[in-house]
Design a protein around this motif. Structure first.
Motif, mmCIF file in Angstrom:
data_model
loop_
_atom_site.group_PDB
_atom_site.id
_atom_site.type_symbol
_atom_site.label_atom_id
_atom_site.label_comp_id
_atom_site.label_asym_id
_atom_site.label_seq_id
_atom_site.Cartn_x
_atom_site.Cartn_y
_atom_site.Cartn_z
ATOM 1 N N GLY A 353 0.770 -1.237 0.000
ATOM 2 C CA GLY A 353 0.000 0.000 0.000
ATOM 3 C C GLY A 353 0.796 1.279 0.000
ATOM 4 O O GLY A 353 0.216 2.375 0.067
ATOM 5 N N ALA A 354 2.110 1.222 -0.093
ATOM 6 C CA ALA A 354 2.915 2.444 -0.133
ATOM 7 C C ALA A 354 2.691 3.181 -1.451
ATOM 8 O O ALA A 354 2.563 2.565 -2.510
ATOM 9 N N ASP A 355 2.641 4.509 -1.371
ATOM 10 C CA ASP A 355 2.555 5.341 -2.568
ATOM 11 C C ASP A 355 3.964 5.727 -3.016
ATOM 12 O O ASP A 355 4.811 6.092 -2.187
ATOM 13 N N VAL A 356 4.202 5.681 -4.322
ATOM 14 C CA VAL A 356 5.514 6.005 -4.866
ATOM 15 C C VAL A 356 5.538 7.476 -5.258
ATOM 16 O O VAL A 356 4.826 7.903 -6.175
ATOM 17 N N LEU A 357 6.349 8.277 -4.573
ATOM 18 C CA LEU A 357 6.498 9.692 -4.887
ATOM 19 C C LEU A 357 7.653 9.935 -5.843
ATOM 20 O O LEU A 357 7.666 10.923 -6.559
ATOM 21 N N LEU A 358 8.643 9.053 -5.816
ATOM 22 C CA LEU A 358 9.765 9.105 -6.747
ATOM 23 C C LEU A 358 10.165 7.674 -7.055
ATOM 24 O O LEU A 358 10.553 6.923 -6.161
ATOM 25 N N GLU A 359 10.043 7.308 -8.322
ATOM 26 C CA GLU A 359 10.346 5.932 -8.726
ATOM 27 C C GLU A 359 11.782 5.858 -9.214
ATOM 28 O O GLU A 359 12.124 6.352 -10.275
ATOM 29 N N GLY A 360 12.625 5.260 -8.418
ATOM 30 C CA GLY A 360 14.022 5.086 -8.792
ATOM 31 C C GLY A 360 14.302 3.626 -9.040
ATOM 32 O O GLY A 360 14.141 3.109 -10.132
ATOM 33 N N GLY A 361 14.724 2.927 -7.986
ATOM 34 C CA GLY A 361 14.927 1.491 -8.074
ATOM 35 C C GLY A 361 16.172 1.095 -8.834
ATOM 36 O O GLY A 361 17.111 1.879 -9.003
ATOM 37 N N VAL A 362 16.181 -0.132 -9.315
ATOM 38 C CA VAL A 362 17.348 -0.711 -9.978
ATOM 39 C C VAL A 362 17.582 -0.045 -11.327
ATOM 40 O O VAL A 362 16.650 0.179 -12.104
ATOM 41 N N LEU A 363 18.847 0.275 -11.595
ATOM 42 C CA LEU A 363 19.263 0.816 -12.887
ATOM 43 C C LEU A 363 20.101 -0.241 -13.601
ATOM 44 O O LEU A 363 21.079 -0.744 -13.039
ATOM 45 N N GLU A 364 19.703 -0.568 -14.856
ATOM 46 C CA GLU A 364 20.421 -1.636 -15.572
ATOM 47 C C GLU A 364 20.713 -1.286 -17.024
ATOM 48 O O GLU A 364 21.330 -2.086 -17.729
ATOM 49 N N ASN A 365 20.320 -0.116 -17.490
ATOM 50 C CA ASN A 365 20.485 0.212 -18.902
ATOM 51 C C ASN A 365 21.696 1.108 -19.129
ATOM 52 O O ASN A 365 22.191 1.778 -18.219
ATOM 53 N N ASP A 366 22.143 1.143 -20.374
ATOM 54 C CA ASP A 366 23.187 2.058 -20.829
ATOM 55 C C ASP A 366 24.431 1.958 -19.936
ATOM 56 O O ASP A 366 25.003 0.896 -19.797
ATOM 57 N N GLN A 367 24.817 3.093 -19.311
ATOM 58 C CA GLN A 367 26.047 3.077 -18.508
ATOM 59 C C GLN A 367 25.912 2.261 -17.240
ATOM 60 O O GLN A 367 26.902 2.026 -16.538
ATOM 61 N N TYR A 368 24.701 1.825 -16.911
ATOM 62 C CA TYR A 368 24.473 1.035 -15.704
ATOM 63 C C TYR A 368 24.317 -0.463 -16.018
ATOM 64 O O TYR A 368 23.845 -1.225 -15.180
ATOM 65 N N ALA A 369 24.707 -0.873 -17.204
ATOM 66 C CA ALA A 369 24.529 -2.273 -17.600
ATOM 67 C C ALA A 369 25.368 -3.208 -16.743
ATOM 68 O O ALA A 369 25.002 -4.363 -16.521
ATOM 69 N N ARG A 370 26.506 -2.727 -16.276
ATOM 70 C CA ARG A 370 27.338 -3.510 -15.366
ATOM 71 C C ARG A 370 27.454 -2.751 -14.049
ATOM 72 O O ARG A 370 27.572 -1.528 -14.019
ATOM 73 N N GLY A 371 27.425 -3.495 -12.953
ATOM 74 C CA GLY A 371 27.464 -2.872 -11.640
ATOM 75 C C GLY A 371 26.131 -3.007 -10.925
ATOM 76 O O GLY A 371 25.162 -3.541 -11.482
ATOM 77 N N HIS A 372 26.086 -2.501 -9.705
ATOM 78 C CA HIS A 372 24.922 -2.733 -8.841
ATOM 79 C C HIS A 372 24.273 -1.395 -8.492
ATOM 80 O O HIS A 372 24.330 -0.921 -7.365
ATOM 81 N N TRP A 373 23.616 -0.813 -9.477
ATOM 82 C CA TRP A 373 23.166 0.569 -9.385
ATOM 83 C C TRP A 373 21.709 0.681 -8.943
ATOM 84 O O TRP A 373 20.864 -0.096 -9.360
ATOM 85 N N MET A 374 21.441 1.704 -8.144
ATOM 86 C CA MET A 374 20.072 2.032 -7.739
ATOM 87 C C MET A 374 19.925 3.544 -7.698
ATOM 88 O O MET A 374 20.836 4.262 -7.257
ATOM 89 N N ALA A 375 18.777 4.016 -8.141
ATOM 90 C CA ALA A 375 18.439 5.429 -8.029
ATOM 91 C C ALA A 375 17.539 5.630 -6.812
ATOM 92 O O ALA A 375 16.843 4.698 -6.372
ATOM 93 N N PRO A 376 17.533 6.834 -6.238
ATOM 94 C CA PRO A 376 16.690 7.090 -5.072
ATOM 95 C C PRO A 376 15.210 6.808 -5.344
ATOM 96 O O PRO A 376 14.679 7.157 -6.406
ATOM 97 N N THR A 377 14.591 6.160 -4.389
ATOM 98 C CA THR A 377 13.151 5.901 -4.396
ATOM 99 C C THR A 377 12.549 6.568 -3.164
ATOM 100 O O THR A 377 13.112 6.466 -2.071
#
Length: 489
Positions: A353-377
């Motif tokens: 039931g949490a509302d998402v105010l900023l959708e970040g989560g896992v980053l896997e495309n382009d320059q983030y294809a390798r590594g363990h990247w996350m954007a702020p959520t």
């Protein structure tokens, strides 16, 4: 020998440092250490066995008697010399931290500054080892209470601050007269091995500081259970802390545990909103949210909640993510396992039931294809039992809930198994004065962001741990007391 100038283009195979010598890893089972920014292997370490653990403890025990009888000021001079070597090799050590852990290089430099501060402060405590003389009930008698080292101290450290956590334990343990065996987490072992090399370079006696590698459930547990281990100090998860506590029980060892946290961040209607937002962003996202004292859940007075969240979301969106060797705000998570754990918490919270105010989560495309990247959520909830606000996240996920009063915020803040840190922003003197009495946490940040002082005392309540680090109370914890009844009748 450990070469501090190694690079990820030439992965090193590194042994363990025991009894003043580097072991040869040839023919041994190895663990690969990866760079979390691109998943390249930067080194291989020995997957230590129970026999390796015993060898290190026994070497420390052999050295303990001669180390303990040295004047404290002589022990301190070596610890201060180690701090000097860290300063000389500051940039190389910061690069090692970023390579193995993933934090931005500016934050890694700050971590090496902390190493120097911890070691220097510990050395300054050499002349502060004191006892007591107590009046006796008997004629011609006095009672003397002395402090003595435990002997062998085993230090087990987490992956989020591999260099600073090692120094935080090593310095006071050695100045107090103990010998030390360090085992860092297998994801980030290189900082501890580098410190061992610098200790060797400044002339530490053999066996006084040993640094081994391996996995907690094998080499770590063997050291905890070893009969010659006098004390265990550990920083890590609550789960691991419980296992160490159980493993130490049979030999009734002294155990110091700095464990997980779920820090509430309370903002009242009279707070300086801009200052509170800036502190909340720093306390949530530094080191990609991988700090036990992080802002883990925000309780916002409804009168200012919208203004606060608008500014907080905007600030979260503005953070830069990328190569941690550059000028960025967030590097990668330390491992894919840790990244996926955080992603699972986000998914479970949204489902609950949490509302998402900023959708970040896992980053896997382009320059983030390798590594363990996350954007702020950023999430908003109305229930204090949704996973993101209930369970330790340890990643770049912020969660907020509105409250109507200070007392409601306190009740929600205390509704947790953890008790490490808490934050309060308010101009109300009554709330400020009441906070230490009603918030059930070992460390409070009032109208400021996180970052404890070396002369303070970093300690958790409840499931956040036992004992503590820093200051006179932390230093005293590395010594046990002995009482003598002296009768001269």
């Amino acid at each position: 020998m450990f070469d501090l100038t190694f690079s990820s283009s030439k992965p090193a195979t590194i042994g363990m440092y025991v009894d003043g010598e580097w072991t040869n890893p040839a023919g041994r089972e190895l663990i690969e250490v990866e760079n979390p920014a691109d998943e390249t292997v930067i080194a291989s370490i020995v997957d230590g066995s129970a026999e390796d653990a015993a060898m290190a403890v026994e070497a420390a025990h052999k050295a303990s008697a001669s180390w303990a009888i040295r004047p404290a000021i002589e022990r301190a001079r070596l610890v201060a010399a180690l701090a000097g070597e860290v300063q000389t090799n500051h940039e190389a050590l910061a690069h090692i931290v970023t390579l193995e852990q993933g934090k931005p290089i500016a934050q890694a430099r700050g971590e090496i500054d902390a190493v120097i501060t911890f070691l220097t402060y510990a050395a300054e405590n050499a002349r502060r080892i004191e006892g007591d003389i107590v009046a006796s009930d008997n004629l011609n008698e006095e009672i003397q209470i002395r402090r003595h080292p435990y002997g062998v101290v085993v230090g087990l450290t987490s992956w989020n601050y591999p260099a600073a956590l090692a120094a935080r334990k090593l310095g006071p343990a050695l100045v107090a007269g103990n010998t030390f065996v360090l085992m860092a987490h297998e994801n980030t072992p290189l900082s501890g091995l580098a410190l061992a090399q610098l200790a060797h370079d400044v002339g530490f006696p053999a066996g006084v500081f040993n640094s081994i590698t391996g996995r907690g459930r094998v080499a770590g547990q063997a050291m905890v259970e070893h009969p010659l281990t006098g004390m265990v100090t550990m920083t890590g998860s609550t789960r691991a802390g419980k296992e160490i506590f159980r493993a130490a029980a049979d030999t009734v060892k002294t155990v110091r545990l700095e464990l997980g946290g779920k820090a509430p961040f309370i903002v009242m209607d009279d707070a300086n909103i801009d200052a509170a937002v800036a502190a909340a962003v720093t306390a949530r996202y530094t080191n990609c949210g991988q700090i036990c004292t992080c802002n883990e859940r925000m309780y916002l007075h409804s009168a200012i909640a919208n203004e606060f969240m608008d500014k907080f979301v905007a600030a979260s969106q503005s953070l830069t993510i990328g190569d941690p060797m550059g000028n960025v705000d967030l590097g990668p998570k330390v491992s894919r396992f840790e990244r996926d754990k955080v992603a699972d918490v986000i998914a479970a919270s949204v489902k609950a039931g949490a509302d998402v105010l900023l959708e970040g989560g896992v980053l896997e495309n382009d320059q983030y294809a390798r590594g363990h990247w996350m954007a702020p959520t950023v999430l908003s909830v109305k229930d204090n039992h949704i996973p993101a606000i209930r369970d330790e996240v340890f990643g770049p996920v912020a969660v907020a809930m509105n409250v109507g009063s200070f007392d409601e915020a306190v009740a929600l803040a205390n509704d947790t198994q953890y008790g490490l840190s808490a934050y309060l922003f308010t101009k109300n003197l009554k709330h400020i004065q009441r906070a230490p009495h009603v918030l059930k946490f070992g460390e409070l940040y009032l109208n400021r962001s996180n970052g404890e002082a070396v002369q303070g005392f970093h300690t958790g309540w409840g499931m956040s741990g036992l004992g503590g680090e820093d200051g006179k109370y932390g230093f005293d914890g590395y010594m046990r007391k002995q009482t003598s009844y002296l009768n001269w009748d």
